[in-house]
Design a protein around this motif. Sequence first.
Motif, PDB file in Angstrom:
ATOM      1  N   ASP A   1      51.529  43.134  41.894  1.00 28.63           N
ATOM      2  CA  ASP A   1      50.906  43.095  40.566  1.00 28.63           C
ATOM      3  C   ASP A   1      49.443  42.693  40.686  1.00 28.63           C
ATOM      4  N   GLN A   2      49.179  41.682  41.521  1.00 29.30           N
ATOM      5  CA  GLN A   2      47.785  41.285  41.730  1.00 29.30           C
ATOM      6  C   GLN A   2      46.967  42.425  42.349  1.00 29.30           C
ATOM      7  N   ARG A   3      47.582  43.106  43.305  1.00 24.72           N
ATOM      8  CA  ARG A   3      46.885  44.221  43.949  1.00 24.72           C
ATOM      9  C   ARG A   3      46.564  45.323  42.945  1.00 24.72           C
ATOM     10  N   ASP A   4      47.538  45.655  42.091  1.00 24.34           N
ATOM     11  CA  ASP A   4      47.308  46.699  41.087  1.00 24.34           C
ATOM     12  C   ASP A   4      46.202  46.287  40.116  1.00 24.34           C
ATOM     13  N   ALA A   5      46.219  44.993  39.724  1.00 22.53           N
ATOM     14  CA  ALA A   5      45.186  44.525  38.794  1.00 22.53           C
ATOM     15  C   ALA A   5      43.802  44.608  39.435  1.00 22.53           C
ATOM     16  N   LEU A   6      43.712  44.206  40.711  1.00 26.66           N
ATOM     17  CA  LEU A   6      42.422  44.283  41.400  1.00 26.66           C
ATOM     18  C   LEU A   6      41.985  45.735  41.607  1.00 26.66           C
ATOM     19  N   THR A   7      42.967  46.604  41.853  1.00 21.24           N
ATOM     20  CA  THR A   7      42.631  48.032  42.017  1.00 21.24           C
ATOM     21  C   THR A   7      42.050  48.598  40.731  1.00 21.24           C
ATOM     22  N   LYS A   8      42.638  48.263  39.590  1.00 23.43           N
ATOM     23  CA  LYS A   8      42.101  48.726  38.316  1.00 23.43           C
ATOM     24  C   LYS A   8      40.705  48.156  38.071  1.00 23.43           C
ATOM     25  N   MET A   9      40.535  46.860  38.444  1.00 22.60           N
ATOM     26  CA  MET A   9      39.216  46.247  38.283  1.00 22.60           C
ATOM     27  C   MET A   9      38.181  46.955  39.151  1.00 22.60           C
ATOM     28  N   LYS A  10      38.601  47.319  40.369  1.00 14.86           N
ATOM     29  CA  LYS A  10      37.677  48.019  41.268  1.00 14.86           C
ATOM     30  C   LYS A  10      37.291  49.381  40.681  1.00 14.86           C
ATOM     31  N   ASP A  11      38.280  50.091  40.090  1.00 15.53           N
ATOM     32  CA  ASP A  11      37.983  51.384  39.472  1.00 15.53           C
ATOM     33  C   ASP A  11      36.988  51.219  38.317  1.00 15.53           C
ATOM     34  N   VAL A  12      37.162  50.135  37.553  1.00 15.42           N
ATOM     35  CA  VAL A  12      36.225  49.889  36.446  1.00 15.42           C
ATOM     36  C   VAL A  12      34.826  49.629  36.981  1.00 15.42           C
ATOM     37  N   TYR A  13      34.741  48.833  38.062  1.00 13.66           N
ATOM     38  CA  TYR A  13      33.436  48.539  38.657  1.00 13.66           C
ATOM     39  C   TYR A  13      32.774  49.815  39.200  1.00 13.66           C
ATOM     40  N   ILE A  14      33.621  50.700  39.765  1.00 15.33           N
ATOM     41  CA  ILE A  14      33.054  51.954  40.304  1.00 15.33           C
ATOM     42  C   ILE A  14      32.494  52.819  39.184  1.00 15.33           C
ATOM     43  N   LYS A  15      33.239  52.900  38.078  1.00 18.86           N
ATOM     44  CA  LYS A  15      32.781  53.713  36.949  1.00 18.86           C
ATOM     45  C   LYS A  15      31.620  53.047  36.215  1.00 18.86           C
ATOM     46  N   ASN A  16      31.615  51.722  36.169  1.00 14.12           N
ATOM     47  CA  ASN A  16      30.560  50.974  35.468  1.00 14.12           C
ATOM     48  C   ASN A  16      29.969  49.942  36.423  1.00 14.12           C
ATOM     49  N   PRO A  17      29.055  50.309  37.253  1.00 19.39           N
ATOM     50  CA  PRO A  17      28.486  49.377  38.247  1.00 19.39           C
ATOM     51  C   PRO A  17      27.835  48.153  37.603  1.00 19.39           C
ATOM     52  N   GLN A  18      27.348  48.275  36.350  1.00 18.22           N
ATOM     53  CA  GLN A  18      26.699  47.128  35.741  1.00 18.22           C
ATOM     54  C   GLN A  18      27.671  45.995  35.455  1.00 18.22           C
ATOM     55  N   MET A  19      28.979  46.248  35.445  1.00 18.24           N
ATOM     56  CA  MET A  19      29.975  45.214  35.170  1.00 18.24           C
ATOM     57  C   MET A  19      30.320  44.388  36.401  1.00 18.24           C
ATOM     58  N   GLY A  20      30.052  44.912  37.599  1.00 17.27           N
ATOM     59  CA  GLY A  20      30.354  44.147  38.801  1.00 17.27           C
ATOM     60  C   GLY A  20      30.289  45.009  40.038  1.00 17.27           C
ATOM     61  N   ASP A  21      30.335  44.329  41.184  1.00 18.39           N
ATOM     62  CA  ASP A  21      30.284  45.010  42.468  1.00 18.39           C
ATOM     63  C   ASP A  21      31.693  45.366  42.916  1.00 18.39           C
ATOM     64  N   ALA A  22      31.950  46.650  43.146  1.00 19.48           N
ATOM     65  CA  ALA A  22      33.284  47.091  43.561  1.00 19.48           C
ATOM     66  C   ALA A  22      33.652  46.568  44.936  1.00 19.48           C
ATOM     67  N   ALA A  23      32.655  46.328  45.777  1.00 19.07           N
ATOM     68  CA  ALA A  23      32.943  45.863  47.137  1.00 19.07           C
ATOM     69  C   ALA A  23      33.374  44.408  47.157  1.00 19.07           C
ATOM     70  N   SER A  24      33.151  43.672  46.057  1.00 20.34           N
ATOM     71  CA  SER A  24      33.485  42.246  46.037  1.00 20.34           C
ATOM     72  C   SER A  24      34.987  41.987  46.040  1.00 20.34           C
ATOM     73  N   VAL A  25      35.787  42.993  45.651  1.00 22.33           N
ATOM     74  CA  VAL A  25      37.237  42.800  45.588  1.00 22.33           C
ATOM     75  C   VAL A  25      37.933  43.375  46.816  1.00 22.33           C
ATOM     76  N   ASP A  26      37.180  44.003  47.711  1.00 20.03           N
ATOM     77  CA  ASP A  26      37.817  44.600  48.886  1.00 20.03           C
ATOM     78  C   ASP A  26      38.469  43.552  49.773  1.00 20.03           C
ATOM     79  N   HIS A  27      37.775  42.431  49.953  1.00 16.82           N
ATOM     80  CA  HIS A  27      38.325  41.385  50.818  1.00 16.82           C
ATOM     81  C   HIS A  27      39.652  40.855  50.271  1.00 16.82           C
ATOM     82  N   ARG A  28      39.678  40.633  48.958  1.00 14.86           N
ATOM     83  CA  ARG A  28      40.916  40.138  48.344  1.00 14.86           C
ATOM     84  C   ARG A  28      42.020  41.191  48.409  1.00 14.86           C
ATOM     85  N   LEU A  29      41.670  42.457  48.217  1.00 11.73           N
ATOM     86  CA  LEU A  29      42.683  43.512  48.345  1.00 11.73           C
ATOM     87  C   LEU A  29      43.246  43.579  49.744  1.00 11.73           C
ATOM     88  N   SER A  30      42.394  43.378  50.736  1.00 12.78           N
ATOM     89  CA  SER A  30      42.863  43.378  52.119  1.00 12.78           C
ATOM     90  C   SER A  30      43.826  42.229  52.374  1.00 12.78           C
TER      91      SER A  30
END
Length: 611
Positions: free
Chosen positions: A420-449
Amino acid sequence: MSWGTELWDQFDNLEKHTQWGIDVLEKYIKFVKERTEIELSYAKQLRNLSKKYQPKKNSKEEEEYRYTSTRAFLATLNEMNDYAGQHEVISENMTSLIIGELTRYVQELKQERKSHFHDGRKAQQHIETCWKQLEASKRRFERDCKEADRAQQYFEKMDADINVTKADVEKARQQAQLRHQMAEDSKAEYSSTLQKFNSEQHDHYYTHIPNIFQKIQEMEERRIVRIGESMKTFAEVDRQVIPIIGKCLDEITKAAESVDHKNDSQMVIEAYKSGFEPPGDVDFEDFTQPMKRTVSESSLSNSRGDGKYEPKFGSKSKGKLWPFIKKNKPPPPPPASASPSAVPNGPQSPKQQKEPLSHRFNEFMTSKPKIHCFRSLKRGLSLKLGAGPEDFSNLPPEQRRKKLQQKVDELNKDIQKEMDQRDALTKMKDVYIKNPQMGDAASVDHRLSELEQNIEKLRLEVQKFEGWLAEVEGRLPMRTEQARRQSGLYEAQNTSAVNSCAQDRESPDGSYTEEQSQETEMKVPATDFDDEFDDEEPLPTIGTCKALYTFEGQNEGTISVAEGEMLYVIEEDKGDGWTRIRRNEDEEGYVPTSYVEVYLDKNAKGAMTYI
């Protein structure tokens, strides 16, 4: 019906009566106050009672509350806590609605009563003053009339006397007229004063006093009404909590009706079912032949005996012992007051004499007067202490299956949380990719790993426990005679052996020994279960020792030594007063530390010397 007309002359009695009414009101306030104190005390006692019987957290009592009867009892305790809260509400409402209100009202009533009776006394003083004025005017009129009569008589006497001069007669006449005039003035004044007094008296008894007494009557009637309303409130406060108390009692009744004896019986089965089958028939053993007696493999458990298994072993102290057979503990070292002459085996060392009171607890936890501490016995002890093996192999098959299944379920839940945490972070990463001004998508990669690694680890754990679970479920249907025979002793392995050790440790005076006549001479068949003990390596020598006194090792686990004898030390004293020594490869045991002088190898770990 009015106090002003009916009790116009009872001023003093009315004053006493109204004071009595205030005393009654204060008495009622005191009664309600004591009632509130009783309610608070009762509520406190109920809460303490409920708290006293609540199960302690992380204790064995919590496990007992899985049964319907104990759950119903727990619900009763919780409802009693709420029940106590309602008595606190009663106390609070009575304090605010009755005690507080009546206390303020009593103060106002006292002030009003004081004012009314002050007006009454003032009116009485006024009428008394008028009466005194009337009396004074009356006396003055009476006196003037008498003086006028005397003056008239004196004039008439002087006028009749021919020897009196005309001037004297005229003087007497004038004096008489003056007195008559004074009498007429006094009469007029008296008449005026009398009319005024009658008017004042009429107003006093028909206007002023009735008005004052009417106010006092109204004040007293308000007091009576107020105390009646307070009594009604007293009842209403209780009545208001009756529905809630009724709900508490209904919940207790509902909890009692939820008790299911069949369910509790089934839970007992699930909690203690071993999964083994009862032992089979015992084979006949023919002793008529002149041959060495042997024991069949299926005769390990004397299921028809008294449940005690006390095999007699040979003199070889290093031989195999059945892990759940009760062993005797050597007696403790002799008391510090004993001398070599009084104690057959010699005195104790100063260490033993000054032994702290905590020694018995340490002896209970770390007692070592057992020659062979088998791995299975240790496993049973670790089970009791909550540190069993990871695969729950120390449990019976059925219990082991339940524990493994429970572990698998817990791991699956943990996996689901991580996913569930992974899915939530994945959705957050998708949002960051579509809207870079909301956050850095690379910041959640470490936690996803990290989450992926955790999920993989948990899946491996699930596979491991599922493998053990499949192994147990595959073995459950298969039963050998040997397994069935050993299942009869399984409970003894996990409870009797541990309880035996605990009972031994609870008897530090060594008074408990078992007679040799009660021992059963038997042979233990060689099984895979016993191979566990054959593989034990002998303890290494850590030093030498010299016997200072002769010690007769009469109890199991001890070894006899002669004064001056040199032996090897294989286990030093850990604070329980015993040292483990070895004479040769096959003879080893415990002796009191105070009976030997120990010389430990300096290179040995934790080397110490006892003299």
